[in-house]
Write an enzyme that holds these catalytic residues in place. Structure first.
Site, PDB file in Angstrom:
ATOM      1  N   SER A 124       0.869  -1.171   0.000  1.00  0.00           N
ATOM      2  CA  SER A 124       0.000   0.000   0.000  1.00  0.00           C
ATOM      3  C   SER A 124       0.909   1.225   0.000  1.00  0.00           C
ATOM      4  O   SER A 124       1.745   1.376   0.882  1.00  0.00           O
ATOM      5  CB  SER A 124      -0.891  -0.023   1.240  1.00  0.00           C
ATOM      6  OG  SER A 124      -1.691   1.132   1.269  1.00  0.00           O
ATOM      7  N   LYS A 150      -1.326  -0.981  -4.173  1.00  0.00           N
ATOM      8  CA  LYS A 150      -2.519  -0.188  -3.841  1.00  0.00           C
ATOM      9  C   LYS A 150      -2.106   1.265  -3.710  1.00  0.00           C
ATOM     10  O   LYS A 150      -1.144   1.584  -3.011  1.00  0.00           O
ATOM     11  CB  LYS A 150      -3.109  -0.707  -2.527  1.00  0.00           C
ATOM     12  CG  LYS A 150      -4.120   0.225  -1.863  1.00  0.00           C
ATOM     13  CD  LYS A 150      -4.788  -0.482  -0.689  1.00  0.00           C
ATOM     14  CE  LYS A 150      -5.287   0.498   0.363  1.00  0.00           C
ATOM     15  NZ  LYS A 150      -5.963  -0.180   1.479  1.00  0.00           N
ATOM     16  N   LYS A 152      -3.351   5.389  -3.031  1.00  0.00           N
ATOM     17  CA  LYS A 152      -4.360   6.272  -2.447  1.00  0.00           C
ATOM     18  C   LYS A 152      -4.709   7.346  -3.482  1.00  0.00           C
ATOM     19  O   LYS A 152      -3.799   7.899  -4.127  1.00  0.00           O
ATOM     20  CB  LYS A 152      -3.815   6.926  -1.179  1.00  0.00           C
ATOM     21  CG  LYS A 152      -3.494   5.922  -0.069  1.00  0.00           C
ATOM     22  CD  LYS A 152      -4.757   5.350   0.552  1.00  0.00           C
ATOM     23  CE  LYS A 152      -4.424   4.500   1.787  1.00  0.00           C
ATOM     24  NZ  LYS A 152      -5.642   3.995   2.460  1.00  0.00           N
ATOM     25  N   ASP A 177      -7.532   3.245  -3.363  1.00  0.00           N
ATOM     26  CA  ASP A 177      -8.327   3.474  -2.150  1.00  0.00           C
ATOM     27  C   ASP A 177      -8.580   4.971  -2.046  1.00  0.00           C
ATOM     28  O   ASP A 177      -7.635   5.763  -2.049  1.00  0.00           O
ATOM     29  CB  ASP A 177      -7.540   2.973  -0.925  1.00  0.00           C
ATOM     30  CG  ASP A 177      -8.357   3.050   0.363  1.00  0.00           C
ATOM     31  OD1 ASP A 177      -9.522   3.503   0.317  1.00  0.00           O
ATOM     32  OD2 ASP A 177      -7.825   2.649   1.421  1.00  0.00           O
ATOM     33  N   GLU A 202     -11.444   1.016  -3.437  1.00  0.00           N
ATOM     34  CA  GLU A 202     -11.882   0.899  -2.046  1.00  0.00           C
ATOM     35  C   GLU A 202     -12.566   2.182  -1.606  1.00  0.00           C
ATOM     36  O   GLU A 202     -12.035   3.275  -1.828  1.00  0.00           O
ATOM     37  CB  GLU A 202     -10.621   0.714  -1.192  1.00  0.00           C
ATOM     38  CG  GLU A 202     -10.653  -0.433  -0.233  1.00  0.00           C
ATOM     39  CD  GLU A 202      -9.389  -0.439   0.588  1.00  0.00           C
ATOM     40  OE1 GLU A 202      -9.480  -0.184   1.783  1.00  0.00           O
ATOM     41  OE2 GLU A 202      -8.305  -0.700   0.040  1.00  0.00           O
ATOM     42  N   ASP A 227     -14.645  -0.720   2.810  1.00  0.00           N
ATOM     43  CA  ASP A 227     -13.723  -0.837   3.949  1.00  0.00           C
ATOM     44  C   ASP A 227     -14.346  -0.129   5.159  1.00  0.00           C
ATOM     45  O   ASP A 227     -14.888  -0.785   6.054  1.00  0.00           O
ATOM     46  CB  ASP A 227     -12.372  -0.229   3.556  1.00  0.00           C
ATOM     47  CG  ASP A 227     -11.385  -0.198   4.708  1.00  0.00           C
ATOM     48  OD1 ASP A 227     -11.672  -0.785   5.770  1.00  0.00           O
ATOM     49  OD2 ASP A 227     -10.300   0.419   4.581  1.00  0.00           O
ATOM     50  N   LYS A 251     -10.579  -6.027   8.481  1.00  0.00           N
ATOM     51  CA  LYS A 251      -9.434  -5.777   9.360  1.00  0.00           C
ATOM     52  C   LYS A 251      -9.845  -6.215  10.751  1.00  0.00           C
ATOM     53  O   LYS A 251     -10.948  -5.893  11.202  1.00  0.00           O
ATOM     54  CB  LYS A 251      -9.081  -4.285   9.373  1.00  0.00           C
ATOM     55  CG  LYS A 251      -8.653  -3.757   8.022  1.00  0.00           C
ATOM     56  CD  LYS A 251      -8.485  -2.250   8.042  1.00  0.00           C
ATOM     57  CE  LYS A 251      -8.072  -1.741   6.667  1.00  0.00           C
ATOM     58  NZ  LYS A 251      -8.123  -0.262   6.573  1.00  0.00           N
ATOM     59  N   GLY A 279      -4.612  -3.159   5.963  1.00  0.00           N
ATOM     60  CA  GLY A 279      -3.627  -2.909   7.013  1.00  0.00           C
ATOM     61  C   GLY A 279      -3.947  -1.656   7.809  1.00  0.00           C
ATOM     62  O   GLY A 279      -4.686  -0.780   7.358  1.00  0.00           O
TER      63      GLY A 279
END
Ligand SMILES: [Mg+2]
Length: 356
Positions: A124, A150, A152, A177, A202, A227, A251, A279
């Site tokens: 990530s 991944k 952001k 995400d 996400e 999420d 998670k 995570g």
């Protein structure tokens, strides 16, 4: 614990993590370890490291004292009168699972019902100051063997950024995400994501939404993963009923521990909805526990918790979590499988609370 590198998403830049390591003893002197995964401020969920401490000390620990714990899966009922505070509950439950697995002489992943110990992991990558820095971070993670990337995103740092990433890395497994950075007004903009053949996006919309995500999922081909919206079995049922997403991120801390995480995993499996393990910038104890969870069979995408050295100058477990050829091989020793590095723990520790 100071992070090696600041981690930036659409809401926050995180430079350090305040966390509590829960060390629990049974009458025979066995020990189990848990970790609070809440951030310092309540940007991700309502919990913070300070609220987890308060809830454990003043509410969860007194409930633990009421009678002996026969099995860790009984804790859900024990803690039922405390509404939410999932990360506080998960830290205590995780410590008791570790203790239970050690008493049973089995690795934690086996104690929760898995026979797999080989977890594929992805990287990530937070937002960077510019595109070259981002491309370099992706290249580094690929060189380290991570199986997917991944990124952001947020308005203004999405389509343009993905064009550059896809030009340089046309074939890597890639997901994004948004941490709730968009609204339904961005529908046409979000449709443009389909051209990048992403594994998923996400949480594009509000942190507590299901209805708008369902509307968006009908209009875009990119699978939506929820999420922030998913904390309970009831949330999952809502998402499945409304078809708000095609993938769910589990998670441990967010859902309140292993028992809930497994129940959500099983419900999703029964509905042919894959899950994956996100995570929380965990230190070693939380990292080991998340990886144990991610061994369950319906975790169908590489997990976020990767090598300790991606995040920490020095982790608090021995050995550190390592990634080889894109996998973490979990130890076959009882419990979480990693020793606590007492020296490292003492180095980072600023406070110690004893409950008895
Ligand atoms: Mg997320």
């Amino acid at each position: 614990m100071p992070l090696k590198n600041p981690f930036t998403n659409s809401l926050q830049t995180i430079t350090k993590k305040d966390l509590y390591i829960i060390e629990i003893f049974d009458q025979d002197g066995n020990q189990g370890f848990g970790e609070t995964v809440a951030f310092d401020s309540p940007w991700y969920t309502e919990e913070t490291s300070a609220t987890t401490r308060y809830m454990i000390e003043h509410h969860l620990f007194p409930l633990l004292q009421e009678e002996p714990v026969s099995h860790p899966s009984s804790l859900g009922k024990r803690f039922a009168d405390v509404r939410r505070h999932h990360m506080a509950k998960a830290a205590v439950e995780g410590a008791i699972w570790d203790l239970y697995a050690k008493r049973e002489h089995v690795p934690l992943h086996r104690a929760i019902g898995s026979d797999n110990s080989h977890v594929p992991v992805g990287a990530s990558i937070g937002m960077k100051q510019d595109i070259p820095a981002l491309l370099e971070a992706i290249q580094t993670a690929m060189n380290q063997g991570y199986q997917r990337i991944k990124l952001k995103i947020k308005p203004g740092q999405d389509i343009n950024l993905l064009e550059k990433v896809r030009t340089r890395f046309p074939d890597i497994d890639l997901m994004v995400d948004a941490n709730s950075a968009y609204t339904l007004k961005d529908m046409d903009h979000l449709k443009q994501l389909d051209q990048f053949h992403l594994m998923m996006i996400e949480q594009p919309l509000a942190h507590d939404d299901f209805v708008d995500h369902a509307k968006l999922q009908k209009e875009i081909h990119t699978p939506i993963c929820l999420d922030e919206s998913i904390h309970t079995m009831s949330d999952v049922r809502t998402a499945l009923t409304l078809q708000s997403c095609q993938i769910i991120s589990i998670k441990l801390g967010k859902v309140g521990g292993f028992a809930q995480a497994k129940a959500i995993h099983d419900l999703c499996a029964a509905n042919q909805v894959p899950v994956w393990c996100g995570g929380m910038l965990e230190a070693g104890v939380g990292r080991a526990q998340s990886l144990a969870l991610a061994t369950l069979p319906n975790f169908r995408f590489p997990a976020d918790p990767g090598a300790s050295s991606r995040y920490w100058h020095q982790d608090i477990i021995k050995p550190e979590v390592k990634v080889e050829n894109g996998y973490v091989q979990l130890p076959d020793t009882p419990g979480i499988g990693y020793e606590i590095d007492r020296e490292a723990l003492a180095h980072y520790r600023t406070e110690r609370i004893v409950c008895k």
